[in-house]
Scaffold this active site. Structure first.
Site, PDB file in Angstrom:
ATOM      1  N   CYS A 226      95.239  34.502  30.583  1.00  0.00           N
ATOM      2  CA  CYS A 226      95.555  34.717  31.963  1.00  0.00           C
ATOM      3  C   CYS A 226      95.638  36.171  32.039  1.00  0.00           C
ATOM      4  CB  CYS A 226      97.180  34.331  31.941  1.00  0.00           C
ATOM      5  SG  CYS A 226      97.292  32.171  31.992  1.00  0.00           S
TER       6      CYS A 226
ATOM      7  N   GLU B 202      93.475  36.968  22.716  1.00  0.00           N
ATOM      8  CA  GLU B 202      93.949  37.341  24.308  1.00  0.00           C
ATOM      9  C   GLU B 202      95.155  38.355  23.894  1.00  0.00           C
ATOM     10  OE1 GLU B 202      95.971  34.569  26.686  1.00  0.00           O
ATOM     11  OE2 GLU B 202      96.039  36.223  28.250  1.00  0.00           O
TER      12      GLU B 202
ATOM     13  N   ASN C 258      89.201  31.965  34.410  1.00  0.00           N
ATOM     14  CA  ASN C 258      90.027  31.303  33.171  1.00  0.00           C
ATOM     15  C   ASN C 258      90.955  30.315  33.683  1.00  0.00           C
ATOM     16  OD1 ASN C 258      91.679  31.244  30.483  1.00  0.00           O
ATOM     17  ND2 ASN C 258      93.173  31.909  31.883  1.00  0.00           N
ATOM     18  N   GLU C 259      90.761  29.153  33.259  1.00  0.00           N
ATOM     19  CA  GLU C 259      91.659  28.019  33.580  1.00  0.00           C
ATOM     20  C   GLU C 259      92.067  27.972  34.761  1.00  0.00           C
ATOM     21  OE1 GLU C 259      94.623  27.554  30.068  1.00  0.00           O
ATOM     22  OE2 GLU C 259      96.015  27.659  31.741  1.00  0.00           O
TER      23      GLU C 259
HETATM   24  O1  AHR Z   1      96.782  31.254  25.401  1.00  0.00           O
HETATM   25  C1  AHR Z   1      97.912  31.487  26.134  1.00  0.00           C
HETATM   26  C2  AHR Z   1      97.376  30.973  27.549  1.00  0.00           C
HETATM   27  O2  AHR Z   1      97.532  29.599  27.839  1.00  0.00           O
HETATM   28  C3  AHR Z   1      96.273  31.714  28.022  1.00  0.00           C
HETATM   29  O3  AHR Z   1      96.311  33.060  28.625  1.00  0.00           O
HETATM   30  C4  AHR Z   1      95.941  30.826  29.220  1.00  0.00           C
HETATM   31  O4  AHR Z   1      94.760  30.807  29.391  1.00  0.00           O
HETATM   32  C5  AHR Z   1      96.513  29.470  28.902  1.00  0.00           C
HETATM   33  O5  AHR Z   1      97.380  29.028  29.897  1.00  0.00           O
END
Ligand code: AHR
Length: 663
Positions: A266, A54, A388-389
């Site tokens: 994120c 990321e 994502n999440e």
């Molecule tokens: O890995 C850091 C963050 O943790 C990522 O962006 C997110 O997906 C998670 O909350």
């Protein structure tokens, strides 16, 4: 008393056994370990160990992306104070961030960022140099961290776009200099014409300098516009143009990851949908990409974009796993936004078009873009992640099935990776199950004790549900104990590799002093150093020592093993390669050594000498720039047979590679 701990049974974790570095070591434990070579368990997923990249902690610009100029196209901008509260940069980042005027021998230079006549509409800003008087003047870039690190003898590729809008045509000069102005490399450029034109030069540096500046000057008054001022080391990973920083890319490649999930995290769903990551902004000529600021409060040139990620995956033998926004912004951000109904089809079309970009013929719309970037061959994309999440909201629950339906109709060959939401309670798993995604991605950042206590998480999950991708996890620290706890958890995943088909530690990269994620990252770096954490070594060792099948085994602790009346913990994961190699992973999170009495049954041709790799040390030990190898694997040979004993040190991970063939 005999404590009998079988694989597939819950191991109860005893805090006292690994409570503190000073905890008294109890008497040595003894365990009988029987491994059945003729009783294969689950097949090991070929994609089990991967990486999650990321752009957080300056992982991309200022990190893996080898560009040395910060803010090369003057697109940095001040973020609205308060609005994107969580991750605003501590230092304001205006359009001239990392740039300084240079004024010598009486000439002055005023810098202003303009947007009236841009290089192209996607790259609106450029800098105007208003030069007055005689002498020499121009502009200097200070890179990241107050200077550009350059090495004696190294070759650097420079380029910029320039035009002169007033004054006499006069050549530009580019140099690399120390902060005091000593020249390290210098070369003349052409005189800019009245229209934008690209210029390129090569700089060979005479002396190593950690805080160099890139300086562009001219000697005649008037106005000169500059944009896309760029400097790359020639020596990038695999020698690629617009390439990756070699030492970092090599450290990642050494993990031998089988999947590369990118670019977040994120940043994918953005602080608001306006800054969600749109892959189409990140491909094509770098001068025509549309830079953006990111969820972590800094700016992205997008020079490292979806093409470069897929190319990197190909270069390191990993399967690309791109993540696309699911029409929802990051649930932790304000504003929390959802796609308008009439815009949802654009978000869905982005997913469909990405498949064409990766796998489409060269005469298709997006396949042509890929081919023009130098990759007519297909990228062979197999997976696509949507969301994502995400937070559990009615809006997401209503939108997500529409993505899945469109992908099933238009790209039925692609495996869809959905999102289970945040945390071990996997709040969206039911939705993923109902929509029939192939794999669901779960994330957790938990204390090390949690990872040890939950190593059996997948022993009882229902096999009809989607497969699982543990796409982000970390035990909130970079000590040896954290690494060992993660190893214990991974051993549990290996025996359930029919269900958990992919994993990735997170985050992958962190530039010292530029972190948004402070507690734990896999690789720490600055301009000159790369520090591999103990957690990195666990990833590297687990990925590199993996068979094709898990082997049934029993672990039985002998009398005297318990401390404070509670059972001990030793994770054991034997896997056998079809070609003839037994890998036995051991992870001991206790303050007590374990004498492991092995019995290898049902195997042929056991070689007398095994390779033994050990990662051990103090519980709180870690690696840093001064002692990067404080905790590092030690490789020895070790005599084995169908019966042998091995002492597993306290707080350790060990891996035996034993030449042996299936029955
Ligand atoms: O890995 C850091 C963050 O943790 C990522 O962006 C997110 O997906 C998670 O909350």
């Amino acid at each position: 008393m005999i404590l009998h701990v079988r694989n597939k049974l819950t191991l109860v974790v005893v805090g006292a056994l690994f409570a503190s570095p000073n905890a008294a070591t109890c008497a040595e434990l003894t365990a009988d370990i029987v491994i059945h070579g003729d009783k294969p368990g689950v097949a090991i997923s070929p994609t089990l160990y991967g990486i999650f990249y990321e752009d957080i902690n300056y992982a991309g610009d200022g990190g893996l992306y080898a560009e040395l100029v910060q803010n090369r196209s003057f697109e940095y901008r001040l973020l609205e104070p308060g609005k994107f509260s969580m991750r605003n940069p501590k230092t304001p980042m205006p359009p001239l961030f990392a740039w300084l005027p240079v004024e010598r021998n009486g000439m002055t230079c005023q810098l202003a960022v303009a947007a009236e006549h841009p290089l192209n509409p996607r790259n609106p800003n450029y800098v105007t140099l208003t030069l007055t008087g005689d002498g020499e003047a121009g502009i200097a870039n200070t890179g990241y961290d107050g200077g550009i690190s350059v090495q004696a003898g190294a070759v650097y590729d420079f380029s910029l776009y320039a035009r002169r809008t007033a004054g006499k045509a006069t050549p530009l000069t580019v140099s690399l200099e120390t902060p005091k102005g000593t020249v390290l490399a210098k070369t003349p450029l052409a005189a800019p014409a009245g229209e934008w034109a690209k210029q390129e030069a090569v700089l060979t540096v005479t002396r190593t300098e950690p805080k160099a500046r890139l300086v562009v000057t001219t000697t005649k008054p008037g106005t000169v516009d500059l944009d896309m001022v760029s400097l790359f080391p020639r020596d990038t990973f695999k020698g690629r143009k617009n390439g990756l920083r070699k030492d970092l890319a090599e450290a990642i490649a050494a993990i031998r990851p089988k999947t590369l999930r990118f670019p977040g995290g994120c940043i994918v769903h953005g602080n608001g949908l306006a800054n969600a990551y749109r892959w189409k902004d990140t491909v094509g000529d770098v001068a025509e990409r549309k830079p953006n600021w990111n969820r972590w409060g800094y700016h992205q040139s997008y020079g490292l974009g979806y093409f470069e990620y897929m190319q990197f995956a190909e270069d390191i033998g990993a399967t690309p796993l791109p993540i696309l926004p699911g029409g929802v912004s990051c649930g932790f951000s304000k504003p929390f936004e959802f796609s308008k109904d009439n815009e949802l089809s654009d978000w869905i079309q982005d997913c469909v078009d990405l498949v064409e970009f990766a796998n489409g013929p060269v005469d298709s719309t997006w396949g042509k873009v890929r081919a023009n970037m130098g990759h007519p061959a297909l990228f062979n994309l197999k997976f696509i992640g949507i969301g994502n999440e995400e937070h559990d909201t009615p809006e997401f629950r209503s939108m997500f099935p529409k993505f899945v339906a469109a992908m099933r109709e238009k790209c039925p060959e692609i495996h869809i990776v959905g999102t289970s939401g945040l945390g071990p309670k996997i709040p969206l798993f039911d939705l993923m199950s109902a929509t029939g995604v192939d794999i669901s991605d779960e994330h957790y950042y938990m204390p090390p004790e949690w990872f040890v206590a939950n190593h059996n998480r997948f022993d009882t999950v229902e096999r009809k549900a989607p497969n699982v991708y543990v796409g982000e996890y970390a035990s909130q620290g970079n000590t040896l104990f954290n690494a060992v706890a993660e190893a214990v958890y991974l051993a549990g995943i290996e025996r359930n590799s029919d269900q958990v088909v992919m994993t990735a530690y997170a985050p992958l990269l962190a530039r010292n002093g530029f972190t948004q994620w402070q507690k734990a990252n896999l690789i720490w770096f600055d301009a000159e150093h790369v520090v591999k954490t103990p957690n990195y070594h666990v990833q590297q060792l687990f990925s590199s020592n993996l068979g094709d099948h898990y082997l049934t085994n029993e672990v039985t602790f002998l009398a005297g093993a318990a401390e404070n009346g509670k059972p001990p913990v030793l994770a054991v994961s034997p896997t056998l390669a079809d070609g003839g190699m037994l890998f036995v992973k051991l992870a001991n999170p206790m303050a007590t050594p374990v004498t492991a009495r092995f019995s290898l049954q049902g195997l042929k041709g056991i070689q007398p000498q095994a390779q033994l790799t050990t990662l051990s040390g103090d519980k709180a030990a870690a690696n840093d720039q001064k002692s990067p190898d404080n905790i590092a694997p030690v490789i020895t040979t070790f005599p084995v047979g169908d019966q042998f004993n091995l002492t597993v040190p306290p707080m350790s991970v060990q891996i035996l590679r034993i030449g042996a063939t299936p029955p």
